[in-house]
Design a protein around this motif. Structure first.
Motif, PDB file in Angstrom:
ATOM      1  N   PRO A   1      -7.555  11.915  -9.965  1.00  0.00           N
ATOM      2  CA  PRO A   1      -8.626  11.889  -9.121  1.00  0.00           C
ATOM      3  C   PRO A   1      -8.026  12.204  -7.725  1.00  0.00           C
ATOM      4  O   PRO A   1      -6.994  12.340  -7.526  1.00  0.00           O
ATOM      5  CB  PRO A   1      -8.947  10.292  -8.946  1.00  0.00           C
ATOM      6  CG  PRO A   1      -7.512   9.617  -9.487  1.00  0.00           C
ATOM      7  CD  PRO A   1      -7.126  10.603 -10.487  1.00  0.00           C
ATOM      8  N   LYS A   2      -9.161  12.485  -6.876  1.00  0.00           N
ATOM      9  CA  LYS A   2      -8.536  13.001  -5.611  1.00  0.00           C
ATOM     10  C   LYS A   2      -8.038  11.646  -4.851  1.00  0.00           C
ATOM     11  O   LYS A   2      -8.118  10.727  -5.166  1.00  0.00           O
ATOM     12  CB  LYS A   2      -9.947  13.448  -4.654  1.00  0.00           C
ATOM     13  CG  LYS A   2     -10.769  14.512  -5.282  1.00  0.00           C
ATOM     14  CD  LYS A   2     -10.135  15.725  -5.489  1.00  0.00           C
ATOM     15  CE  LYS A   2     -10.948  16.870  -5.750  1.00  0.00           C
ATOM     16  NZ  LYS A   2     -10.276  18.268  -5.945  1.00  0.00           N
ATOM     17  N   ASP A   3      -7.237  12.157  -3.874  1.00  0.00           N
ATOM     18  CA  ASP A   3      -6.422  11.379  -2.774  1.00  0.00           C
ATOM     19  C   ASP A   3      -7.217  10.204  -2.418  1.00  0.00           C
ATOM     20  O   ASP A   3      -6.901   9.385  -2.345  1.00  0.00           O
ATOM     21  CB  ASP A   3      -5.670  12.135  -1.796  1.00  0.00           C
ATOM     22  CG  ASP A   3      -4.455  11.352  -1.636  1.00  0.00           C
ATOM     23  OD1 ASP A   3      -3.612  10.825  -2.746  1.00  0.00           O
ATOM     24  OD2 ASP A   3      -4.054  11.069  -0.511  1.00  0.00           O
ATOM     25  N   ASP A   4      -8.441  10.467  -1.913  1.00  0.00           N
ATOM     26  CA  ASP A   4      -9.181   9.794  -1.305  1.00  0.00           C
ATOM     27  C   ASP A   4      -9.678   8.479  -2.268  1.00  0.00           C
ATOM     28  O   ASP A   4      -9.852   7.393  -1.854  1.00  0.00           O
ATOM     29  CB  ASP A   4     -10.547   9.923  -0.421  1.00  0.00           C
ATOM     30  CG  ASP A   4     -11.207  11.099  -1.352  1.00  0.00           C
ATOM     31  OD1 ASP A   4     -10.854  11.194  -2.413  1.00  0.00           O
ATOM     32  OD2 ASP A   4     -12.393  11.424  -0.854  1.00  0.00           O
ATOM     33  N   LYS A   5     -10.048   8.916  -3.494  1.00  0.00           N
ATOM     34  CA  LYS A   5     -10.301   8.024  -4.764  1.00  0.00           C
ATOM     35  C   LYS A   5      -8.970   6.896  -5.134  1.00  0.00           C
ATOM     36  O   LYS A   5      -9.285   5.665  -5.227  1.00  0.00           O
ATOM     37  CB  LYS A   5     -10.750   8.921  -5.790  1.00  0.00           C
ATOM     38  CG  LYS A   5     -11.256   7.595  -6.877  1.00  0.00           C
ATOM     39  CD  LYS A   5     -12.397   7.077  -6.669  1.00  0.00           C
ATOM     40  CE  LYS A   5     -12.931   6.289  -7.890  1.00  0.00           C
ATOM     41  NZ  LYS A   5     -12.080   5.317  -8.476  1.00  0.00           N
ATOM     42  N   ILE A   6      -7.843   7.539  -4.987  1.00  0.00           N
ATOM     43  CA  ILE A   6      -6.721   7.012  -5.378  1.00  0.00           C
ATOM     44  C   ILE A   6      -6.566   5.884  -4.106  1.00  0.00           C
ATOM     45  O   ILE A   6      -6.258   4.780  -4.726  1.00  0.00           O
ATOM     46  CB  ILE A   6      -5.536   7.825  -5.328  1.00  0.00           C
ATOM     47  CG1 ILE A   6      -5.495   8.696  -6.492  1.00  0.00           C
ATOM     48  CG2 ILE A   6      -4.239   7.190  -5.248  1.00  0.00           C
ATOM     49  CD1 ILE A   6      -4.473   9.935  -6.686  1.00  0.00           C
ATOM     50  N   GLN A   7      -6.552   6.280  -2.983  1.00  0.00           N
ATOM     51  CA  GLN A   7      -6.492   5.452  -1.818  1.00  0.00           C
ATOM     52  C   GLN A   7      -7.476   4.156  -1.771  1.00  0.00           C
ATOM     53  O   GLN A   7      -7.070   3.168  -1.473  1.00  0.00           O
ATOM     54  CB  GLN A   7      -6.530   5.960  -0.514  1.00  0.00           C
ATOM     55  CG  GLN A   7      -5.420   6.921  -0.351  1.00  0.00           C
ATOM     56  CD  GLN A   7      -5.378   7.895   1.091  1.00  0.00           C
ATOM     57  OE1 GLN A   7      -5.323   7.194   1.957  1.00  0.00           O
ATOM     58  NE2 GLN A   7      -5.277   8.993   1.108  1.00  0.00           N
ATOM     59  N   GLU A   8      -8.950   4.613  -2.130  1.00  0.00           N
ATOM     60  CA  GLU A   8      -9.611   3.437  -2.353  1.00  0.00           C
ATOM     61  C   GLU A   8      -9.370   2.564  -3.370  1.00  0.00           C
ATOM     62  O   GLU A   8      -9.476   1.295  -3.135  1.00  0.00           O
ATOM     63  CB  GLU A   8     -11.197   4.162  -2.442  1.00  0.00           C
ATOM     64  CG  GLU A   8     -12.073   3.228  -2.625  1.00  0.00           C
ATOM     65  CD  GLU A   8     -13.499   3.662  -3.219  1.00  0.00           C
ATOM     66  OE1 GLU A   8     -14.617   3.281  -3.426  1.00  0.00           O
ATOM     67  OE2 GLU A   8     -13.661   5.179  -2.945  1.00  0.00           O
TER      68      GLU A   8
ATOM     69  N   TYR B   1       0.896  -1.259   0.096  1.00  0.00           N
ATOM     70  CA  TYR B   1      -0.033  -0.045   0.044  1.00  0.00           C
ATOM     71  C   TYR B   1       0.699   1.307  -0.025  1.00  0.00           C
ATOM     72  O   TYR B   1       0.757   2.137  -0.771  1.00  0.00           O
ATOM     73  CB  TYR B   1      -0.895   0.015   1.178  1.00  0.00           C
ATOM     74  CG  TYR B   1      -1.764   1.159   1.115  1.00  0.00           C
ATOM     75  CD1 TYR B   1      -2.957   1.376   0.618  1.00  0.00           C
ATOM     76  CD2 TYR B   1      -1.459   2.220   2.100  1.00  0.00           C
ATOM     77  CE1 TYR B   1      -3.486   2.508   0.568  1.00  0.00           C
ATOM     78  CE2 TYR B   1      -2.160   3.334   2.311  1.00  0.00           C
ATOM     79  CZ  TYR B   1      -3.176   3.380   1.507  1.00  0.00           C
ATOM     80  OH  TYR B   1      -4.115   4.716   1.512  1.00  0.00           O
ATOM     81  N   ASN B   2       1.767   1.183   1.085  1.00  0.00           N
ATOM     82  CA  ASN B   2       2.849   2.505   0.801  1.00  0.00           C
ATOM     83  C   ASN B   2       3.492   2.646  -0.297  1.00  0.00           C
ATOM     84  O   ASN B   2       3.464   3.751  -0.677  1.00  0.00           O
ATOM     85  CB  ASN B   2       3.877   2.274   2.223  1.00  0.00           C
ATOM     86  CG  ASN B   2       3.164   2.672   3.509  1.00  0.00           C
ATOM     87  OD1 ASN B   2       1.841   2.800   3.581  1.00  0.00           O
ATOM     88  ND2 ASN B   2       3.644   2.492   4.480  1.00  0.00           N
ATOM     89  N   ILE B   3       4.242   1.751  -0.741  1.00  0.00           N
ATOM     90  CA  ILE B   3       5.123   1.913  -1.909  1.00  0.00           C
ATOM     91  C   ILE B   3       4.045   2.086  -3.266  1.00  0.00           C
ATOM     92  O   ILE B   3       4.566   2.997  -4.227  1.00  0.00           O
ATOM     93  CB  ILE B   3       5.857   0.532  -2.184  1.00  0.00           C
ATOM     94  CG1 ILE B   3       7.080   0.724  -3.363  1.00  0.00           C
ATOM     95  CG2 ILE B   3       4.839  -0.573  -2.909  1.00  0.00           C
ATOM     96  CD1 ILE B   3       8.055   1.861  -2.524  1.00  0.00           C
ATOM     97  N   GLY B   4       3.122   1.556  -3.270  1.00  0.00           N
ATOM     98  CA  GLY B   4       1.920   1.882  -4.394  1.00  0.00           C
ATOM     99  C   GLY B   4       1.491   3.194  -4.404  1.00  0.00           C
ATOM    100  O   GLY B   4       1.183   3.990  -5.343  1.00  0.00           O
ATOM    101  N   LEU B   5       1.148   3.780  -3.040  1.00  0.00           N
ATOM    102  CA  LEU B   5       0.686   5.063  -2.850  1.00  0.00           C
ATOM    103  C   LEU B   5       1.565   6.296  -3.456  1.00  0.00           C
ATOM    104  O   LEU B   5       1.121   7.224  -4.357  1.00  0.00           O
ATOM    105  CB  LEU B   5       0.168   5.537  -1.555  1.00  0.00           C
ATOM    106  CG  LEU B   5      -0.333   6.737  -1.355  1.00  0.00           C
ATOM    107  CD1 LEU B   5      -1.822   7.060  -2.295  1.00  0.00           C
ATOM    108  CD2 LEU B   5      -0.730   6.806   0.228  1.00  0.00           C
ATOM    109  N   HIS B   6       2.985   5.948  -3.200  1.00  0.00           N
ATOM    110  CA  HIS B   6       3.698   7.009  -3.331  1.00  0.00           C
ATOM    111  C   HIS B   6       4.108   6.823  -4.904  1.00  0.00           C
ATOM    112  O   HIS B   6       4.499   7.914  -5.648  1.00  0.00           O
ATOM    113  CB  HIS B   6       5.111   6.540  -2.734  1.00  0.00           C
ATOM    114  CG  HIS B   6       5.018   7.195  -1.355  1.00  0.00           C
ATOM    115  ND1 HIS B   6       4.673   6.403  -0.197  1.00  0.00           N
ATOM    116  CD2 HIS B   6       5.380   8.518  -0.709  1.00  0.00           C
ATOM    117  CE1 HIS B   6       4.842   7.112   0.972  1.00  0.00           C
ATOM    118  NE2 HIS B   6       5.249   8.518   0.614  1.00  0.00           N
TER     119      HIS B   6
END
Length: 217
Positions: free
Chosen positions: A191-198, A95-100
């Motif tokens: 997209p917004k960050d919350d959409k990216i995280q979802e 999750y962390n590496i993917g988000l960055h």
């Protein structure tokens, strides 16, 4: 009296300045409309120095591709090291590496340069090859190292070729749609960050299920 030899050495700071200006001009005017004279006028020095240090415009563009790739990979390496030094499980690491990775890919300058590089790559395959070597293959290496680490730590029983396949799958899962949409839509808005995280959480969950059941697929 003998003429003084021509000096070809320039400082790293000067080289970086030339690459930064070249990158800015390529993005603003495109590859074909950017000239070496424009870059020299902005950075100072001489056209002869550009040719001696970087070569012709095509060679300079290759160096700009590598320069962008290096900045991208340096950022990702820092994130990778931070995550390896922390007590995270595989799910948290992915999750962390993917988000960055997604956040880096979706930066406006990175999207703009990818569009330019792909456009020019149709006429010069070496540009695509340079991008793959300096960016794509390095991202793949970073993700592979992480999976390899957890393969040992958590006894995932993945062979080397399976680790490589898993790394490719994970990268495709999390960034392929963003790349595709950003390249096709000139008015693309990330997209917004919350959409990216979802979306990322869903992709990581899918990938974890794949790791669990891949031998049965």
């Amino acid at each position: 009296m003998k003429p003084k030899p021509y000096k070809t050495h320039i400082t790293e700071q000067k080289q970086r300045k030339i690459l930064e200006v070249a990158n800015e001009f390529f993005l603003k005017y495109g590859y074909k409309k950017t000239s070496l004279q424009m870059i020299v006028k902005q950075t100072g020095g001489s056209l002869a120095t550009i040719y001696k240090v970087f070569g012709n415009k095509e060679d300079l563009f290759q160096k700009v591709i590598e320069f962008n790739g290096q900045k991208f990979i340096e950022t990702m390496n820092q994130i990778f090291i931070q995550n390896m030094d922390s007590d995270l499980n595989l799910n948290e690491y992915l999750y962390n590496i993917g988000l960055h990775l997604i956040r880096e890919v979706l930066k406006a300058n990175n999207i703009a340069f990818l569009r330019l590089m792909i456009l020019e790559g149709y006429g010069n395959q070496s540009f695509i090859e340079t991008f793959r070597r300096s960016s794509d293959s390095m991202v793949f290496s970073i993700v592979s190292q992480g999976i390899k680490h957890y393969n040992s730590e958590q006894s995932l029983n993945l062979k080397d070729e399976e680790i490589e396949r898993c790394a490719r799958l994970f990268i495709h899962l999390i960034i392929e749609s963003y790349w595709f949409d950003s390249l096709l839509d000139s008015n693309y808005q990330p997209p917004k960050d919350d959409k990216i995280q979802e979306d990322l959480k869903r992709a990581v969950k899918f990938f974890m299920l794949y790791l669990k059941y891949y031998k049965e697929i």
